[in-house]
Motif scaffolding. Structure first.
Motif, short mmCIF file in Angstrom:
data_model
loop_
_atom_site.label_atom_id
_atom_site.label_comp_id
_atom_site.label_asym_id
_atom_site.label_seq_id
_atom_site.Cartn_x
_atom_site.Cartn_y
_atom_site.Cartn_z
N TRP A 60 0.86 -1.18 0.00
CA TRP A 60 0.00 0.00 0.00
C TRP A 60 0.90 1.23 0.00
O TRP A 60 1.80 1.34 0.82
CB TRP A 60 -0.89 -0.01 1.23
CG TRP A 60 -1.70 1.24 1.44
CD1 TRP A 60 -1.47 2.19 2.39
CD2 TRP A 60 -2.85 1.65 0.72
NE1 TRP A 60 -2.40 3.18 2.29
CE2 TRP A 60 -3.28 2.88 1.27
CE3 TRP A 60 -3.55 1.12 -0.35
CZ2 TRP A 60 -4.37 3.57 0.80
CZ3 TRP A 60 -4.65 1.81 -0.82
CH2 TRP A 60 -5.06 3.02 -0.26
N GLU A 61 0.68 2.11 -0.93
CA GLU A 61 1.46 3.34 -0.99
C GLU A 61 1.00 4.26 0.13
O GLU A 61 -0.18 4.59 0.20
CB GLU A 61 1.29 4.01 -2.36
CG GLU A 61 1.81 3.17 -3.51
CD GLU A 61 3.28 2.83 -3.39
OE1 GLU A 61 4.07 3.68 -2.94
OE2 GLU A 61 3.65 1.71 -3.76
N PRO A 62 1.91 4.66 1.00
CA PRO A 62 1.52 5.49 2.15
C PRO A 62 0.91 6.82 1.73
O PRO A 62 1.30 7.40 0.72
CB PRO A 62 2.83 5.71 2.91
CG PRO A 62 3.91 5.17 2.08
CD PRO A 62 3.33 4.41 0.94
N GLN A 63 -0.05 7.27 2.53
CA GLN A 63 -0.71 8.55 2.31
C GLN A 63 -0.10 9.55 3.29
O GLN A 63 -0.20 9.39 4.48
CB GLN A 63 -2.21 8.43 2.59
CG GLN A 63 -2.88 7.28 1.86
CD GLN A 63 -2.85 7.44 0.35
OE1 GLN A 63 -3.12 8.53 -0.15
NE2 GLN A 63 -2.52 6.40 -0.36
N GLY A 64 0.57 10.56 2.80
CA GLY A 64 1.16 11.57 3.67
C GLY A 64 2.43 11.08 4.33
O GLY A 64 3.30 10.50 3.68
N ASP A 65 2.53 11.30 5.64
CA ASP A 65 3.74 10.98 6.38
C ASP A 65 3.67 9.63 7.10
O ASP A 65 4.38 9.42 8.08
CB ASP A 65 4.02 12.07 7.43
CG ASP A 65 4.35 13.40 6.78
OD1 ASP A 65 4.84 13.38 5.63
OD2 ASP A 65 4.12 14.44 7.41
N GLU A 66 2.85 8.72 6.65
CA GLU A 66 2.74 7.42 7.30
C GLU A 66 4.07 6.69 7.25
O GLU A 66 4.70 6.58 6.22
CB GLU A 66 1.69 6.55 6.62
CG GLU A 66 0.27 7.01 6.86
CD GLU A 66 -0.74 6.09 6.20
OE1 GLU A 66 -0.44 4.90 6.02
OE2 GLU A 66 -1.82 6.57 5.85
N ALA A 67 4.51 6.19 8.40
CA ALA A 67 5.78 5.47 8.48
C ALA A 67 5.56 3.96 8.45
O ALA A 67 6.52 3.21 8.33
CB ALA A 67 6.52 5.87 9.75
N LEU A 68 4.32 3.52 8.57
CA LEU A 68 4.03 2.09 8.58
C LEU A 68 4.15 1.49 7.18
O LEU A 68 3.80 2.13 6.19
CB LEU A 68 2.60 1.83 9.06
CG LEU A 68 2.31 2.08 10.52
CD1 LEU A 68 0.81 1.93 10.77
CD2 LEU A 68 3.07 1.12 11.40
N GLU A 69 4.62 0.27 7.13
CA GLU A 69 4.60 -0.48 5.88
C GLU A 69 3.32 -1.31 5.89
O GLU A 69 3.13 -2.16 6.75
CB GLU A 69 5.83 -1.39 5.78
CG GLU A 69 7.10 -0.62 5.58
CD GLU A 69 8.29 -1.53 5.34
OE1 GLU A 69 8.11 -2.67 4.88
OE2 GLU A 69 9.40 -1.08 5.63
N LEU A 70 2.43 -1.01 4.95
CA LEU A 70 1.13 -1.66 4.89
C LEU A 70 0.97 -2.39 3.57
O LEU A 70 1.62 -2.06 2.58
CB LEU A 70 0.02 -0.62 5.06
CG LEU A 70 0.06 0.20 6.35
CD1 LEU A 70 -0.96 1.33 6.30
CD2 LEU A 70 -0.16 -0.68 7.56
N ASP A 71 0.09 -3.38 3.58
CA ASP A 71 -0.18 -4.18 2.39
C ASP A 71 -1.64 -4.10 2.00
O ASP A 71 -2.51 -3.93 2.85
CB ASP A 71 0.18 -5.65 2.65
CG ASP A 71 1.65 -5.85 2.88
OD1 ASP A 71 2.44 -5.38 2.04
OD2 ASP A 71 2.02 -6.49 3.88
N ARG A 72 -1.89 -4.27 0.71
CA ARG A 72 -3.24 -4.42 0.18
C ARG A 72 -3.52 -5.93 0.12
O ARG A 72 -2.72 -6.67 -0.44
CB ARG A 72 -3.35 -3.82 -1.22
CG ARG A 72 -3.19 -2.32 -1.22
CD ARG A 72 -3.10 -1.71 -2.63
NE ARG A 72 -3.95 -2.31 -3.62
CZ ARG A 72 -3.52 -3.11 -4.62
NH1 ARG A 72 -2.25 -3.39 -4.75
NH2 ARG A 72 -4.36 -3.61 -5.49
N VAL A 73 -4.64 -6.34 0.70
CA VAL A 73 -4.97 -7.76 0.77
C VAL A 73 -6.41 -7.95 0.30
O VAL A 73 -7.34 -7.33 0.84
CB VAL A 73 -4.81 -8.31 2.21
CG1 VAL A 73 -5.19 -9.77 2.28
CG2 VAL A 73 -3.38 -8.09 2.70
N ALA A 74 -6.60 -8.80 -0.71
CA ALA A 74 -7.95 -9.16 -1.15
C ALA A 74 -8.56 -10.10 -0.11
O ALA A 74 -7.87 -10.98 0.41
CB ALA A 74 -7.90 -9.85 -2.51
#
Length: 119
Positions: A60-74
């Motif tokens: 998931w491409e971070p929005q703003g200054d998010e430092a978390l690494e997030l994933d898109r999951v179906a």
């Protein structure tokens, strides 16, 4: 001994418990309306917890200054009496952080087709 419960039955049981608890606290008749508000307010968590299948789609491409690494999951699942397919945003610890999309489907077959089409 292992006790297996169909996911639809388990999800319905959780919602029934939520409604019953809310009715105890706020009175008969208030439970269903309040449960609907809980579902709406916490939709991403409920969808994530009600999933039957999941498939990683990418970062998931971070929005703003998010430092978390997030994933898109179906995700594919059953919630509040309906099948759904959707895309959740999840961290590495398996916690939902958002919901990109959720489509309710009239049948399991259609939900599985929608799930397969998610990119």
């Amino acid at each position: 001994m292992t006790d297996w419960t169909d996911i639809g039955v388990a999800a319905d049981r959780v919602l029934a418990g939520l409604v019953a608890g809310l009715e105890l606290e706020f009175g008969r008749g208030a439970g269903e309306a309040l449960a609907a508000r809980f579902l709406e307010a916490e939709e991403s968590d409920f969808v994530w917890e009600a999933r039957m299948c999941e498939r990683w789609l990418g970062a998931w491409e971070p929005q703003g200054d998010e430092a978390l690494e997030l994933d898109r999951v179906a995700v594919l699942g059953w919630l509040d009496g309906a099948w759904f397919a959707g895309v959740s945003i999840v961290d590495g610890e398996g916690r939902a952080h958002g919901l990109v999309a959720r489509r309710e489907c009239p049948s399991e077959r259609e939900a599985r087709e929608a799930y397969a089409a998610l990119r």
